[in-house]
Design an enzyme around this catalytic site. Structure first.
Site, short mmCIF file in Angstrom:
data_model
loop_
_atom_site.label_atom_id
_atom_site.label_comp_id
_atom_site.label_asym_id
_atom_site.label_seq_id
_atom_site.Cartn_x
_atom_site.Cartn_y
_atom_site.Cartn_z
N ASP A 171 40.76 19.69 -3.05
CA ASP A 171 41.95 19.19 -2.37
C ASP A 171 42.92 18.59 -3.37
O ASP A 171 44.13 18.84 -3.33
CB ASP A 171 41.52 18.15 -1.33
N HIS A 254 48.23 24.49 0.64
CA HIS A 254 47.77 24.01 1.94
C HIS A 254 48.15 24.97 3.06
O HIS A 254 47.42 25.06 4.06
CB HIS A 254 48.28 22.60 2.22
#
Length: 363
Positions: A171, A254
Site C-alpha cells: 500500500d 489505487h
C-alpha cells in the site's frame, strides 16, 4: 490555489507504548469507550487497565461486532451515551478504526486509534468506509478532521503475521508515485486542496524508507522481533503513507486495485497486495524509466508482493476479465483521472498485460 496538509493531532510509536496510553490521552477526557474485537480486548485489557491504574478515569470495553455498518455505528453510539463516555478508542484493524472514527464524528468526541497491524495507512486518515451488514461497500464517510491520537505499539505489530506488514508495504509503495502523478496533474487531494511541499516530501520519504528497510523489517518480523528497520517501516506504512496519500492524492495504482476487486480470483489478496501490482501498472502507463520500474519489481520480489497476474491468483487469463478490470479502474470519479494525462480503459488493459509480461521475465 490552496495548499492543504492534514494529519492526526498526535502520532505516537514505539515498543510497548500501549503501557503509556494514559499519558497520551488523559487530556482528551476521563471516560473512555474502548472498541475492539473480543480477542483484541483479551490481549490489551490488562495493559490498558494498568496504564490507567489509580487515575480518575473510567474505562468501558465494548466488543466490536465485525462490520463497520450503520447499525453497528448506531449500536456503539447508544453504548457511548449509556456509559456517558467522552472519548472513543478503536483498537485493531481497519473496520474497527472506521467505526470508532464514525462514532466519534457523530457524537462530537475525540477519537484515539491503536492499530494492532501495519497493513494499511487507514489509522491516520479522516475517512470511514461504511459497509452493509452483509459486508458489501455502502459509502465513504469523509470526516472533518483526523483522529486526535494515533498510537502504534510496535511490540504488538511485530507479533502479527508478516504478510500483513508486507501488505502494508505494498500500500505504501504506491504513495510516492501517486503523489508525483497528482502533483504533475495539479489534482485536488483528499485534504481539499493542492499538495504541499511538506506532504510531497513525506510521500517521497515513504518510498525511500521502503527501499532501504523493507526487506530488513520483513526478516525481523518473521522472527517476531522489533528492530530499527521495523520501526521505520511501521512508520512508513502507517504515518508517512497516510499523510502522503491523503494530502497528495491517489492515482492509477489505487484505481487498478479497485478494478481487481471485481475478479473473484483476487478476493484472497490484501488491499496492499493489489495496490503493489497496480503500482507497476501505473509505471507502465507513465512509461517510467526502466531503472525505476526494475527497482520497484525487485523490491516486490524481495518482500513477496505480486508482480504477475499469476501471483494475483489469475492463472486462466481471459481478455474479457482484464478488460473489465480496466473499465472499472477508469470509472467516473475514480482516482485514475488524477493522472497527468487522459487514460482510457484500453490503455489500462494494455498496461496490465505488459506489466504481467514484464513480471514473468523476472520470474
Amino acid at each position: 490555489m490552496t495548499n492543504i496538509i492534514i494529519s492526526p493531532s498526535k502520532y505516537v510509536q514505539g515498543r510497548n507504548e500501549l503501557y503509556n496510553l494514559y499519558e497520551h490521552v488523559h487530556s482528551l477526557g476521563n471516560k473512555f469507550l474502548i472498541l475492539a474485537s473480543e480477542n483484541g480486548i483479551k490481549r490489551t485489557k490488562n495493559i490498558i487497565e494498568n496504564s490507567f491504574k489509580n487515575k480518575d478515569s473510567k474505562l468501558v470495553f465494548e466488543p466490536f461486532n465485525g462490520e463497520c455498518s450503520k447499525n453497528e455505528i448506531e449500536r456503539i453510539k447508544k453504548v457511548l451515551i449509556e456509559e456517558s463516555c467522552n472519548v472513543i478508542i478503536g483498537i485493531g484493524g481497519g473496520k474497527v478504526f472506521d467505526t470508532a472514527k464514525a462514532v466519534g464524528y457523530y457524537s462530537h468526541i475525540p477519537v484515539v486509534i491503536i492499530p494492532t497491524i501495519a497493513s494499511t495507512d487507514a489509522p491516520c486518515s479522516a475517512l470511514s468506509v461504511i459497509y452493509t451488514e452483509e459486508g458489501e461497500f455502502s459509502e465513504y464517510l469523509f470526516l472533518p478532521k483526523n483522529p486526535e491520537v494515533v498510537l502504534v505499539d510496535t511490540s504488538i505489530i511485530s507479533k502479527a503475521p508478516v504478510r500483513l506488514l508486507v501488505a502494508g508495504m505494498g500500500d505504501a509503495l504506491a504513495t510516492y508515485f501517486e503523489a508525483r502523478a497528482c502533483v504533475r496533474a495539479d489534482a485536488n487531494t483528499m485534504a481539499g486542496g493542492k499538495a504541499t511541499q511538506a506532504a510531497f516530501a513525506i510521500a517521497e520519504l515513504c518510498y525511500k524508507t521502503l527501499m532501504r528497510d523493507g526487506l530488513k523489517a520483513k526478516l525481523a518480523v518473521e522472527k517476531k522481533v522489533v528492530t530499527r528497520a521495523v520501526e521505520n517501516i511501521v512508520e512508513a506504512n502507517t504515518y508517512l503513507s497516510g499523510i502522503g496519500f491523503e494530502s497528495c492524492g491517489l492515482a492509477a495504482a489505487h484505481a487498478v486495485h479497485n478494478g481487481f476487486t471485481v475478479i473473484s480470483e483476487c478476493h484472497h489478496l490484501y488491499h496492499g497486495e493489489k495496490v503493489a501490482f497496480g503500482t507497476i501498472v501505473q509505471l507502465i502507463l507513465e512509461n517510467s524509466p526502466s531503472e525505476e520500474i526494475e527497482e520497484v519489481i525487485n523490491f516486490c520480489i524481495q518482500v513477496g508482493l505480486p508482480i504477475t497476474l499469476g501471483d494475483m491468483g489469475i492463472h486462466d487469463l481471459r481478455e474479457e476479465d482484464i478488460m473489465k478490470v480496466a473499465e472499472v479502474s477508469c470509472a467516473e470519479g475514480d482516482t485514475m483521472h488524477n493522472m497527468p494525462f487522459k487514460v482510457e480503459a484500453e490503455d489500462v488493459y494494455s498496461a496490465i498485460i505488459a506489466a504481467d509480461n514484464l513480471g514473468r521475465m523476472y520470474k
